[in-house]
Enzyme design. Structure first.
Site, short mmCIF file in Angstrom:
data_model
loop_
_atom_site.label_atom_id
_atom_site.label_comp_id
_atom_site.label_asym_id
_atom_site.label_seq_id
_atom_site.Cartn_x
_atom_site.Cartn_y
_atom_site.Cartn_z
N GLU A 116 62.40 10.27 55.97
CA GLU A 116 61.40 9.12 56.36
C GLU A 116 61.84 7.75 56.31
OE1 GLU A 116 57.23 11.53 56.09
OE2 GLU A 116 57.99 10.29 54.43
N CYS A 129 62.68 -0.13 54.36
CA CYS A 129 62.56 0.83 53.44
C CYS A 129 63.30 2.09 53.70
CB CYS A 129 61.18 1.07 52.76
SG CYS A 129 61.37 2.31 51.43
N CYS A 136 64.39 14.72 46.80
CA CYS A 136 64.86 13.93 45.60
C CYS A 136 64.92 15.17 44.37
CB CYS A 136 64.24 12.80 44.97
SG CYS A 136 64.89 11.92 43.58
N CYS A 140 60.08 12.99 39.47
CA CYS A 140 59.20 11.85 38.64
C CYS A 140 57.75 12.56 38.92
CB CYS A 140 59.38 10.33 38.88
SG CYS A 140 60.92 10.02 38.84
N CYS A 143 55.41 10.93 41.66
CA CYS A 143 56.07 10.79 42.94
C CYS A 143 55.99 12.01 43.69
CB CYS A 143 57.47 10.21 42.81
SG CYS A 143 58.64 10.05 44.29
N SER A 265 63.46 1.30 38.09
CA SER A 265 62.08 2.03 38.12
C SER A 265 61.81 2.39 36.53
CB SER A 265 62.00 3.37 38.72
OG SER A 265 62.19 2.95 40.05
N ASN A 344 50.06 4.77 44.30
CA ASN A 344 49.69 5.39 45.49
C ASN A 344 49.46 6.91 45.58
OD1 ASN A 344 49.93 3.06 47.24
ND2 ASN A 344 52.16 3.22 46.62
N CYS A 387 54.98 3.40 48.80
CA CYS A 387 55.79 3.92 47.90
C CYS A 387 55.49 5.09 47.39
CB CYS A 387 55.79 2.89 46.30
SG CYS A 387 56.64 1.18 46.65
N1 SAH Z 1 64.50 7.19 43.59
C1 SAH Z 1 64.53 5.60 43.46
C2 SAH Z 1 64.02 4.96 44.74
C3 SAH Z 1 62.99 5.62 45.57
S1 SAH Z 1 61.44 5.41 44.78
C4 SAH Z 1 63.73 5.12 42.25
O1 SAH Z 1 62.87 5.99 41.64
O2 SAH Z 1 63.75 3.83 41.89
C5 SAH Z 1 60.83 3.71 44.94
C6 SAH Z 1 59.71 3.20 44.03
O3 SAH Z 1 58.58 3.82 44.32
C7 SAH Z 1 60.07 3.70 42.60
O4 SAH Z 1 60.04 2.68 41.81
C8 SAH Z 1 58.97 4.68 42.25
O5 SAH Z 1 58.92 4.87 40.99
C9 SAH Z 1 57.87 4.20 42.98
N2 SAH Z 1 56.85 5.30 43.28
C10 SAH Z 1 57.11 6.77 43.23
N3 SAH Z 1 55.90 7.26 43.61
C11 SAH Z 1 55.07 6.40 43.36
C12 SAH Z 1 53.42 6.39 43.59
N4 SAH Z 1 52.84 7.42 43.91
N5 SAH Z 1 52.71 5.29 43.66
C13 SAH Z 1 53.75 4.14 43.57
N6 SAH Z 1 54.80 3.87 43.25
C14 SAH Z 1 55.45 5.09 43.36
FE1 SF4 Z 2 63.19 10.73 43.03
FE2 SF4 Z 2 62.63 7.97 42.89
FE3 SF4 Z 2 60.58 9.77 43.66
FE4 SF4 Z 2 61.53 9.72 40.90
S1 SF4 Z 2 60.48 8.17 42.03
S2 SF4 Z 2 61.06 11.59 42.30
S3 SF4 Z 2 63.75 9.13 41.38
S4 SF4 Z 2 62.34 9.27 44.67
#
Ligand code: SAH
Ligand code: SF4
Length: 414
Positions: A116, A129, A136, A140, A143, A265, A344, A387
């Site tokens: 996406e 973005c 991934c 996390c 996420c 992050s 989110n 995000c």
């Molecule tokens: N993998 C990389 C980049 C993609 S994620 C990283 O983790 O930095 C982009 C951002 O969105 C990161 O800071 C991530 O931690 C954040 N993110 C992931 N899930 C989220 C959620 N459910 N609500 C808000 N931010 C989130």
């Molecule tokens: Fe991957 Fe970034 Fe999501 Fe963590 S926050 S699972 S590193 S996309």
């Protein structure tokens, strides 16, 4: 839980793979790679050099996908190119628009993997973005992308292709005469008007879509080189931000070889909490990460590191957490700002977003210490474009995957 190391854990298809009709897609290839392909196709050295420069410019600077439109290339040469090469785009499976104007595209690779891309328009800028991987590996806990099972690195073509597609969709290719023009006997002068680059909607790029960009380092670097190339998409490195969850061993290289803005992050300020939220922390801890940030080339007050911090109710949002965050930034003397991201939600998530009052308080503690800590407004939540909400429907569409999940469920119930 499995914690992958910094060696690329996932498959990347070869960047130069002929399609089923034998033609090669030039999307994502550098000037040099295009030149080499032309030489392999029996153009003499001088011609390959000139043609590759022209073609590179037409592809990336002008967004042309049809060799016939390359008006400074001789009319006899154009079919020669079209017989051997194509200029592709990612396939668009679905395009959605949020009530707040955010747009999301579901894209598909040639081998039917979905990923996406999101465009976020603002009054003074437009941010694209983009994704670096399908899924991934990092899991996390908060996420959605981390819950995807299918993972593969995107090729440079698939990464640059996102930017190309966004420019197509926004109608943002320069029209009229090129700044670049090389003499050619057969040159047509059909192209009247003026080259315009101002007033664009797409002004910034963030590598914050699906995937961990530093786990797909080479492809992300090669793609960004094209995006930044003056004869290519021409975006300044100051307008590009790479977000990493903290792949420490790759951060110095990212600084040296890509040198775009860095976002990290963080999300937690104690080992216990960050270990839970970002499992990679068990491999590369907070102090190691902050040391790597302090050593990131080119950081200054004018080029700060952004710390992303997702606000999770009762998990990482106390006054003490905010103070600890300030103290860590001070300890490492980091020119930094903090982006507070309200969590989110997504179906099945373990966490809740902190209350608005709590987020404000957290932000003001950091502000009072002299560090900027804006609260991000969630964008495109209604179309799951915010995000961490990105999770393509690829799993829905993969029969084998569905079968495996069903088997796992049955085994769990038995
Ligand atoms: N993998 C990389 C980049 C993609 S994620 C990283 O983790 O930095 C982009 C951002 O969105 C990161 O800071 C991530 O931690 C954040 N993110 C992931 N899930 C989220 C959620 N459910 N609500 C808000 N931010 C989130
Ligand atoms: Fe991957 Fe970034 Fe999501 Fe963590 S926050 S699972 S590193 S996309």
């Amino acid at each position: 839980m499995q914690i992958p190391g910094h060696i690329d854990p996932v498959v990347t298809p070869r960047a130069i793979t002929p399609r089923s009709d034998g033609r090669i897609d030039l999307m994502g290839l550098s000037h040099l790679q295009i030149r080499q392909l032309f030489e392999e196709s029996q153009l003499d050295e001088k011609a390959a050099k000139l043609r590759s420069k022209q073609v590179f410019h037409w592809i990336y600077h002008r967004g042309v996908t049809d060799f016939e439109a390359m008006t400074d290339i001789s009319k006899t040469m154009r079919p020669w190119l079209a017989d051997r090469f194509v200029i592709g785009r990612p396939e668009v499976v679905e395009a959605q628009v949020s009530t707040d104007g955010t747009r999301k595209w579901l894209l598909r690779t040639d081998d039917a993997q979905d990923y996406e891309m999101v465009f976020i328009p603002d009054a003074d800028r437009g941010t694209l973005c983009i994704s670096s991987q399908v899924g991934c590996t990092l899991n996390c806990r908060f996420c959605h992308t981390g819950t995807m099972r299918l993972v593969r690195n995107l090729t440079p073509g698939e990464i640059v292709g996102q930017v190309m597609l966004a420019r197509d969709a926004l109608g943002e290719w320069p029209k009229g005469n090129m700044a670049f023009a090389s003499a050619d006997e057969d040159e047509d002068d059909e192209d009247v008007g003026h080259y315009t680059a101002d007033g664009r909607m797409l002004t910034n790029i963030v590598l914050m879509g699906m995937g961990e960009p530093l786990y797909n380092f080479d492809n992300v670097r090669d793609a960004m080189k094209i995006v930044m190339h003056g004869d290519g998409l021409g975006l300044s490195r100051r307008r590009i931000t790479l977000s990493t969850s903290g792949v420490v061993p790759m951060m110095a290289r990212a600084g040296e070889e890509i040198n775009v803005n860095l976002a990290v992050s963080l999300h937690g300020v104690t080992k216990e909490v960050r270990d839970e939220l970002v499992p990679l922390n068990r491999k590369f801890g907070i102090h190691e990460l902050l040391r790597a940030c302090a050593e990131y080339p080119g950081i200054s007050n004018a080029r700060r590191i952004t710390f992303e911090y997702v606000m999770l109710k009762g998990k990482n949002d106390s006054d003490a957490d905010a103070r600890q965050l300030v103290s860590l930034i001070r300890q490492y003397k980091l020119p930094a700002k903090v982006n507070l991201i309200p969590f989110n939600p997504w179906p099945g998530a373990d966490y809740e977003c902190s209350d608005p009052e709590r987020i404000k308080r957290f932000s003001s503690i950091i502000f009072e210490a002299g560090i900027s800590a804006p609260i991000r407004t969630p964008r495109g939540r209604d179309i799951m474009a915010a995000c961490g909400q990105l999770k393509s429907s690829s799993e829905k569409k993969s029969r084998a995957e569905l079968d495996r999940l069903a088997e796992e469920k049955q085994a769990a119930l038995a």
